[in-house]
Design a protein around this motif. Structure first.
Motif, short mmCIF file in Angstrom:
data_model
loop_
_atom_site.label_atom_id
_atom_site.label_comp_id
_atom_site.label_asym_id
_atom_site.label_seq_id
_atom_site.Cartn_x
_atom_site.Cartn_y
_atom_site.Cartn_z
N ARG A 13 0.83 -1.21 0.00
CA ARG A 13 0.00 0.00 0.00
C ARG A 13 0.87 1.25 0.00
NH1 ARG A 13 -3.52 -2.66 3.61
NH2 ARG A 13 -2.51 -1.62 5.35
N GLY A 14 1.94 1.23 0.77
CA GLY A 14 2.86 2.36 0.80
C GLY A 14 3.51 2.59 -0.55
N ARG A 15 3.88 1.53 -1.23
CA ARG A 15 4.46 1.62 -2.57
C ARG A 15 3.47 2.24 -3.54
NH1 ARG A 15 4.34 -0.50 -7.23
NH2 ARG A 15 2.85 -2.10 -6.69
N ARG A 16 2.22 1.77 -3.47
CA ARG A 16 1.18 2.31 -4.37
C ARG A 16 0.88 3.77 -4.06
NH1 ARG A 16 -3.31 -2.06 -3.96
NH2 ARG A 16 -1.79 -3.43 -3.09
N LEU A 17 0.86 4.13 -2.78
CA LEU A 17 0.63 5.51 -2.40
C LEU A 17 1.73 6.41 -2.96
CD1 LEU A 17 -0.81 7.74 -0.78
CD2 LEU A 17 0.59 7.06 1.18
N LYS A 46 10.34 10.54 1.14
CA LYS A 46 10.23 9.21 1.75
C LYS A 46 8.89 8.56 1.43
CE LYS A 46 13.37 9.93 5.63
NZ LYS A 46 13.46 10.11 7.09
N ILE A 47 7.82 9.34 1.42
CA ILE A 47 6.50 8.78 1.10
C ILE A 47 6.48 8.34 -0.36
CG2 ILE A 47 4.03 9.28 0.85
CD1 ILE A 47 4.38 11.20 3.29
N GLU A 48 6.96 9.20 -1.25
CA GLU A 48 6.95 8.87 -2.68
C GLU A 48 7.81 7.66 -2.99
OE1 GLU A 48 7.86 12.13 -5.24
OE2 GLU A 48 5.95 13.13 -4.85
N SER A 49 8.88 7.46 -2.26
CA SER A 49 9.77 6.33 -2.51
C SER A 49 9.28 5.05 -1.83
CB SER A 49 11.19 6.65 -2.06
OG SER A 49 11.24 6.73 -0.65
N GLY A 50 8.25 5.16 -0.99
CA GLY A 50 7.75 3.99 -0.28
C GLY A 50 8.49 3.70 1.01
N GLU A 73 -10.06 9.07 -4.08
CA GLU A 73 -9.15 8.60 -5.13
C GLU A 73 -7.93 7.92 -4.54
OE1 GLU A 73 -8.84 11.50 -8.81
OE2 GLU A 73 -8.99 12.66 -6.93
N VAL A 74 -7.38 8.53 -3.51
CA VAL A 74 -6.20 7.96 -2.86
C VAL A 74 -6.54 6.59 -2.30
CG1 VAL A 74 -4.55 8.23 -0.96
CG2 VAL A 74 -5.18 10.22 -2.35
N TRP A 75 -7.64 6.49 -1.58
CA TRP A 75 -8.01 5.20 -0.97
C TRP A 75 -8.27 4.14 -2.04
CZ3 TRP A 75 -7.22 2.50 3.00
CH2 TRP A 75 -7.97 1.35 3.24
N ALA A 76 -8.96 4.51 -3.11
CA ALA A 76 -9.25 3.55 -4.18
C ALA A 76 -7.95 3.01 -4.78
CB ALA A 76 -10.11 4.20 -5.26
N GLU A 77 -6.98 3.87 -4.95
CA GLU A 77 -5.71 3.46 -5.54
C GLU A 77 -4.92 2.54 -4.62
OE1 GLU A 77 -2.43 3.12 -8.12
OE2 GLU A 77 -4.44 3.88 -8.51
N ILE A 78 -4.83 2.89 -3.35
CA ILE A 78 -3.95 2.11 -2.48
C ILE A 78 -4.62 0.85 -1.93
CG2 ILE A 78 -2.62 4.14 -1.84
CD1 ILE A 78 -3.95 3.98 0.94
N SER A 79 -5.92 0.74 -2.03
CA SER A 79 -6.59 -0.43 -1.45
C SER A 79 -7.03 -1.46 -2.47
CB SER A 79 -7.81 0.02 -0.62
OG SER A 79 -8.77 0.61 -1.46
#
Length: 100
Positions: A13-17, A46-50, A73-79
């Motif tokens: 999820r962190g990678r996708r975010l 750090k967030i963008e790199s996971g 949108e964020v939740w749909a993408e990461i979940s």
């Protein structure tokens, strides 16, 4: 306080975010985006790199707002399920999207 290790699902999820935020930022500078969201550029990096797989909700909400992303949108993408995930970049092989 001891932090428990992240599960593989949390890491994914962190990678996708991170990938979502990088795409949404586009050509916009990391520094400008971070300052507009009132987070440090290092935090955004750090967030963008996971590397920060589970950032604080207010941090993500602030970055999403600056980038014009809704939290839906964020939740749909990461979940979404792993089989539907797109690769975040080099080193992740090529996967086809599976239609449901």
């Amino acid at each position: 306080m001891v932090r428990l290790p992240l599960t593989p699902a949390e890491v994914e999820r962190g990678r996708r975010l991170g990938a979502l935020l990088r795409r949404a930022r586009g050509e916009r500078s990391m520094l400008g985006t971070a300052l507009d969201a009132r987070v440090s550029p290092e935090t955004l990096r750090k967030i963008e790199s996971g590397r920060v797989a589970t950032p604080a909700f207010p941090t993500i909400a602030a970055i999403a707002e600056v980038l014009g992303l809704s939290l839906d949108e964020v939740w749909a993408e990461i979940s979404r399920p792993e089989r539907d995930a797109e690769p975040a970049g080099p080193g992740h092989g090529t996967r086809e999207r599976i239609a449901s």
